[in-house]
Design an enzyme around this catalytic site. Structure first.
Site, PDB file in Angstrom:
ATOM      1  N   TRP A 134       0.874  -1.182   0.000  1.00 17.19           N
ATOM      2  CA  TRP A 134       0.000   0.000   0.000  1.00 17.19           C
ATOM      3  C   TRP A 134       0.907   1.225   0.000  1.00 17.19           C
ATOM      4  O   TRP A 134       1.618   1.478   0.971  1.00 17.19           O
ATOM      5  CB  TRP A 134      -0.915   0.022   1.222  1.00 17.19           C
ATOM      6  CG  TRP A 134      -1.859   1.207   1.207  1.00 17.19           C
ATOM      7  CD1 TRP A 134      -1.528   2.521   1.301  1.00 17.19           C
ATOM      8  CD2 TRP A 134      -3.288   1.177   1.058  1.00 17.19           C
ATOM      9  NE1 TRP A 134      -2.652   3.312   1.222  1.00 17.19           N
ATOM     10  CE2 TRP A 134      -3.742   2.513   1.079  1.00 17.19           C
ATOM     11  CE3 TRP A 134      -4.225   0.141   0.913  1.00 17.19           C
ATOM     12  CZ2 TRP A 134      -5.091   2.846   0.969  1.00 17.19           C
ATOM     13  CZ3 TRP A 134      -5.561   0.477   0.815  1.00 17.19           C
ATOM     14  CH2 TRP A 134      -5.983   1.814   0.840  1.00 17.19           C
ATOM     15  N   GLU A 206       7.540  -1.592   1.199  1.00 21.61           N
ATOM     16  CA  GLU A 206       7.413  -1.272   2.628  1.00 21.61           C
ATOM     17  C   GLU A 206       8.284  -2.283   3.375  1.00 21.61           C
ATOM     18  O   GLU A 206       8.180  -3.487   3.104  1.00 21.61           O
ATOM     19  CB  GLU A 206       5.983  -1.497   3.113  1.00 21.61           C
ATOM     20  CG  GLU A 206       4.935  -0.606   2.558  1.00 21.61           C
ATOM     21  CD  GLU A 206       3.547  -1.239   2.753  1.00 21.61           C
ATOM     22  OE1 GLU A 206       3.030  -1.209   3.879  1.00 21.61           O
ATOM     23  OE2 GLU A 206       2.999  -1.773   1.787  1.00 21.61           O
ATOM     24  N   ASP A 239       9.434   2.607   1.496  1.00 18.73           N
ATOM     25  CA  ASP A 239       8.310   3.419   1.950  1.00 18.73           C
ATOM     26  C   ASP A 239       8.174   3.172   3.459  1.00 18.73           C
ATOM     27  O   ASP A 239       7.576   2.185   3.881  1.00 18.73           O
ATOM     28  CB  ASP A 239       7.044   2.999   1.197  1.00 18.73           C
ATOM     29  CG  ASP A 239       5.823   3.785   1.643  1.00 18.73           C
ATOM     30  OD1 ASP A 239       5.934   4.565   2.602  1.00 18.73           O
ATOM     31  OD2 ASP A 239       4.758   3.610   1.023  1.00 18.73           O
ATOM     32  N   GLN A 242       5.106   3.825   7.905  1.00 18.61           N
ATOM     33  CA  GLN A 242       4.696   3.332   9.225  1.00 18.61           C
ATOM     34  C   GLN A 242       5.861   2.900  10.095  1.00 18.61           C
ATOM     35  O   GLN A 242       5.700   2.730  11.298  1.00 18.61           O
ATOM     36  CB  GLN A 242       3.742   2.151   9.032  1.00 18.61           C
ATOM     37  CG  GLN A 242       2.492   2.545   8.272  1.00 18.61           C
ATOM     38  CD  GLN A 242       1.360   1.554   8.425  1.00 18.61           C
ATOM     39  OE1 GLN A 242       1.368   0.694   9.306  1.00 18.61           O
ATOM     40  NE2 GLN A 242       0.369   1.658   7.573  1.00 18.61           N
ATOM     41  N   LYS A 268       3.545   9.353   7.647  1.00 17.96           N
ATOM     42  CA  LYS A 268       2.650   9.320   8.803  1.00 17.96           C
ATOM     43  C   LYS A 268       3.276   9.733  10.137  1.00 17.96           C
ATOM     44  O   LYS A 268       2.770  10.588  10.832  1.00 17.96           O
ATOM     45  CB  LYS A 268       2.130   7.906   8.985  1.00 17.96           C
ATOM     46  CG  LYS A 268       1.183   7.433   7.912  1.00 17.96           C
ATOM     47  CD  LYS A 268       0.829   5.993   8.171  1.00 17.96           C
ATOM     48  CE  LYS A 268      -0.101   5.433   7.117  1.00 17.96           C
ATOM     49  NZ  LYS A 268      -1.469   5.939   7.190  1.00 17.96           N
ATOM     50  N   ARG A 402      -5.000  -5.169  13.128  1.00 22.52           N
ATOM     51  CA  ARG A 402      -3.710  -4.455  13.170  1.00 22.52           C
ATOM     52  C   ARG A 402      -3.681  -3.602  14.432  1.00 22.52           C
ATOM     53  O   ARG A 402      -4.586  -2.809  14.667  1.00 22.52           O
ATOM     54  CB  ARG A 402      -3.533  -3.592  11.925  1.00 22.52           C
ATOM     55  CG  ARG A 402      -2.154  -2.937  11.904  1.00 22.52           C
ATOM     56  CD  ARG A 402      -1.893  -2.208  10.615  1.00 22.52           C
ATOM     57  NE  ARG A 402      -2.781  -1.087  10.426  1.00 22.52           N
ATOM     58  CZ  ARG A 402      -2.805  -0.329   9.317  1.00 22.52           C
ATOM     59  NH1 ARG A 402      -1.998  -0.616   8.319  1.00 22.52           N
ATOM     60  NH2 ARG A 402      -3.626   0.678   9.211  1.00 22.52           N
TER      61      ARG A 402
HETATM   62  C1  LIG Z   1       3.175   2.229   3.786  1.00 20.93           C
HETATM   63  C2  LIG Z   1       2.265   3.340   3.355  1.00 20.93           C
HETATM   64  N1  LIG Z   1       2.648   4.149   2.370  1.00 20.93           N
HETATM   65  C3  LIG Z   1       1.889   5.168   1.953  1.00 20.93           C
HETATM   66  C4  LIG Z   1       0.659   5.390   2.514  1.00 20.93           C
HETATM   67  C5  LIG Z   1      -0.180   6.513   2.012  1.00 20.93           C
HETATM   68  O1  LIG Z   1      -0.055   7.564   2.874  1.00 20.93           O
HETATM   69  P1  LIG Z   1      -1.148   8.736   2.881  1.00 20.93           P
HETATM   70  O2  LIG Z   1      -2.431   8.096   3.282  1.00 20.93           O
HETATM   71  O3  LIG Z   1      -0.602   9.688   3.909  1.00 20.93           O
HETATM   72  O4  LIG Z   1      -1.178   9.303   1.529  1.00 20.93           O
HETATM   73  C6  LIG Z   1       0.210   4.582   3.545  1.00 20.93           C
HETATM   74  C7  LIG Z   1      -1.091   4.835   4.156  1.00 20.93           C
HETATM   75  O5  LIG Z   1      -1.669   4.036   4.832  1.00 20.93           O
HETATM   76  C8  LIG Z   1       1.030   3.522   3.984  1.00 20.93           C
HETATM   77  O6  LIG Z   1       0.660   2.707   4.966  1.00 20.93           O
END
Ligand SMILES: Cc1ncc(COP(=O)(O)O)c(C=O)c1O
Length: 440
Positions: A134, A206, A239, A242, A268, A402
Site C-alpha cells: 500500500w 514497505e 516506503d 509506518q 505518517k 492491526r
Molecule cells: C506504507 C504506506 N505508504 C503510503 C501510505 C499513504 O499515505 P497517505 O495516506 O498519507 O497518503 C500509507 C497509508 O496508509 C502507507 O501505509
C-alpha cells in the site's frame, strides 16, 4: 446537537470508506479518543498510524502554536528556517549516504515524488512493487499498490509489475510454510525479467507490509532486493510511512535491517498528526536528479508550520526514549498476545515488530482459512467496549487485526486493551458456538 450533527455527517459527507457515522468524535489526548457521548475509547491505531507520540502531545501543541505565530505557509520557492532545521536534524538521524530531504504532505505524495525522481534519474519507467503493498491512492502510488482496491478507477500508470510478497504464513506461490526461503522473490524477478521492456526505474517496498496484513519479510530479503535492484539499474525505494521514527524499535526500518535504500520515504509518523512527509535521498542521486531538471512543486511543499511539528517529533522521540520504549512496550504486549493465542485456536499467527502487530484470525490453525466474520464482529465489539482497532480483512491475505498504539501508551492501558480483545473474542466465539448448536 449530537443527533443533528450525526445526521449532518450522514447527509453531507461523501462516503470514502470511513464506515459508521453512528457517533462522531470530539477530542483525543494521549492514547484516548472521546466520542460525542463523552465515552473514552482506547486508540490502538494511533489515529491513522500517525500519532506515535500520542494525541495532542504538548510538544506538538507548542510547535503548532509557535508555527501559527510565526509563519503557517509561504511561497513554495522560499525555504523557511524550520524546514532547513528539520532537514539538518533528519540528516543526523539518517543512515549514510541519505542526507537530503524534500518535505511534502502525505505518504502518497512522498511516493509520487520518489517514483518521479527514480524515473528522472534512471531515464526508465519500469517499477516493481510487492503484492499486498500500500503506497497510497494518488496516480503512481496507487499504480504500485496491491492491497488497495484497484477496480473501477480506469487505467493505472503503466510500467508497474507486481512480485509475490514474502508471506510465510500464507505463501502466495504455495511454496513455503512458516519459513520463507525467498523463492517468491526469485520467481517474481524472473517473471519481471521475462516481461521487462528495458527501461528499469525502481523497486518500491514497505519494510513491513502493513496494510497487506503486517507481513514481516524474512532476514536477507532486503539485502537481496537491493542487490537485484542494483543489478538491473533500478533504485530501491523504502516506503517507511509506518516504520520510521521508533514504531518498530529502530530509528528507521533501514537502520534495523542494515540495508540503506537509494530513496527513503517517511510520512505518517513524521508529523505527530499533522500532514508531513519527506522524500529522502543521497547527495549523488539528488545531484543527478537536479542536473536532469527534477521538479516537484506543490502548494504546500516546504511549509513552515508542519516542519516545526516534525522537529518536535524527532526531539520528543529522543527525549522520551520512544525507540527503546517501542521495543519494551512491544515486548510487554507481545507476551499478553501470546497468552491470548494459547487460549484461542482462532489466533493463528501473531506478526510484527516493536509496537506494530498483526493478529491473524483463522477458522482453524491447519487450514489457516481467514475468519473474516470473526475479525469483523470482534473489531465492532471492541469499539463498543471502548477499544478502537484496525482490521485488514482480505480473503487472500487474511483476517488481521492491526494493532499499533501510541509509543507513549502505558502498561495499564495495554492491559485494558488486551482485556477488551479477550472479551470480544470470547463473546464472538461463544455466539458462534451457540448458533452452531442451534443448527443455524
Ligand atoms: C506504507 C504506506 N505508504 C503510503 C501510505 C499513504 O499515505 P497517505 O495516506 O498519507 O497518503 C500509507 C497509508 O496508509 C502507507 O501505509
Amino acid at each position: 446537537m449530537t443527533d443533528e450533527l450525526r445526521q449532518a455527517a450522514r447527509d453531507h459527507l461523501i462516503r470514502y470508506g470511513q464506515g459508521e457515522t453512528d457517533r462522531l468524535y470530539v477530542s483525543a489526548m494521549g492514547a484516548m479518543v472521546r466520542d460525542d457521548e463523552g465515552r473514552d475509547i482506547l486508540d490502538f491505531t494511533s489515529g491513522q498510524m500517525c500519532a506515535t507520540l500520542g494525541h495532542s502531545h504538548p510538544a506538538i501543541v507548542e510547535a503548532i502554536r509557535s508555527g501559527a505565530e510565526n509563519a503557517i505557509h509561504l511561497f513554495s520557492g522560499m525555504i523557511p528556517e524550520p524546514v532547513a532545521r528539520l532537514a539538518k536534524k533528519l540528516a543526523e538521524w539518517l543512515p549514510e549516504p541519505l542526507s537530503r530531504s524534500m518535505f511534502v504532505n502525505t505518504g502518497s505524495e512522498s511516493n509520487e515524488a520518489a517514483l518521479r525522481m527514480a524515473k528522472m534519474v534512471t531515464g526508465g519507467y519500469e517499477v516493481i512493487a510487492l503484492g499486498g503493498s500500500w503506497h497510497g491512492v494518488t496516480g503512481q502510488a496507487a499504480a504500485a499498490s496491491f492491497a488497495s482496491e484497484r477496480r473501477g478507477y480506469g487505467p493505472k500508470v503503466p510500467g508497474v509489475s507486481v512480485i509475490p510478497e514474502p508471506f510465510a504464513y500464507r505463501c502466495p506461490i504455495g511454496h513455503c510454510r512458516d519459513q520463507c526461503d525467498l523463492s517468491c522473490l526469485k520467481v517474481g524477478l524472473k517473471m519481471f525479467d521475462m516481461g521487462a521492456e528495458g527501461a528499469p526505474a525502481a523497486i518500491i517496498a514497505e519494510p513491513i507490509l502493513s496494510a497487506g496484513g503486517v507481513i514481516v519479510p524474512p532476514e536477507g530479503y532486503f539485502n537481496m532486493l537491493k542487490e537485484e535492484a542494483s543489478k538491473r539499474g533500478m533504485l530501491l525505494i523504502f516506503d517507511e510511512a509506518q516504520t520510521a521514527f521508533g514504531r518498530i524499535g529502530h530509528k528507521f526500518a533501514a537502520t534495523g535491517l542494515g540495508v540503506t535504500p537509494h530513496i527513503m520515504n517517511v510520512s505518517k509518523t513524521l508529523g505527530g498528526g499533522l500532514p508531513l512527509a519527506a522524500t529522502i535521498t543521497s547527495d549523488a542521486i539528488e545531484e543527478e536528479a537536479h542536473r536532469r531538471g527534477y521538479s516537484y512543486y506543490t502548494s504546500h511543499i516546504s511549509d513552515p508550520l508542519p516542519a516545526l511539528a516534525g522537529l518536535a517529533v524527532l526531539e520528543t522521540v529522543e527525549k522520551e526514549n520512544l525507540i527503546e520504549r517501542a521495543t519494551q512496550m512491544g515486548g510487554y504486549l507481545r507476551r499478553q498476545l501470546d497468552a491470548l493465542q494459547q487460549k484461542y485456536e482462532a489466533i493463528g499467527d501473531i506478526r510484527g515488530q516493536g509496537l506494530l502487530f498483526g493478529i491473524d484470525l483463522v477458522k482453524d490453525r491447519e487450514s489457516r482459512d481467514p475468519d473474516l466474520e470473526l475479525a469483523a464482529n470482534t473489531t465492532r465489539r471492541c469499539l463498543e467496549l471502548g477499544l478502537s482497532m484496525n482490521i485488514k480483512n482480505r480473503p487472500e491475505r487474511g483476517a488481521v487485526w492491526r494493532i499499533a498504539p501510541p509509543l507513549t501508551i502505558t502498561e495499564d492501558e495495554l492491559d485494558r486493551g488486551v482485556e477488551i480483545l479477550d472479551k470480544a473474542l470470547r463473546e464472538g466465539l461463544d455466539a458462534r458456538a451457540k448458533m452452531k448448536r442451534a443448527g443455524a
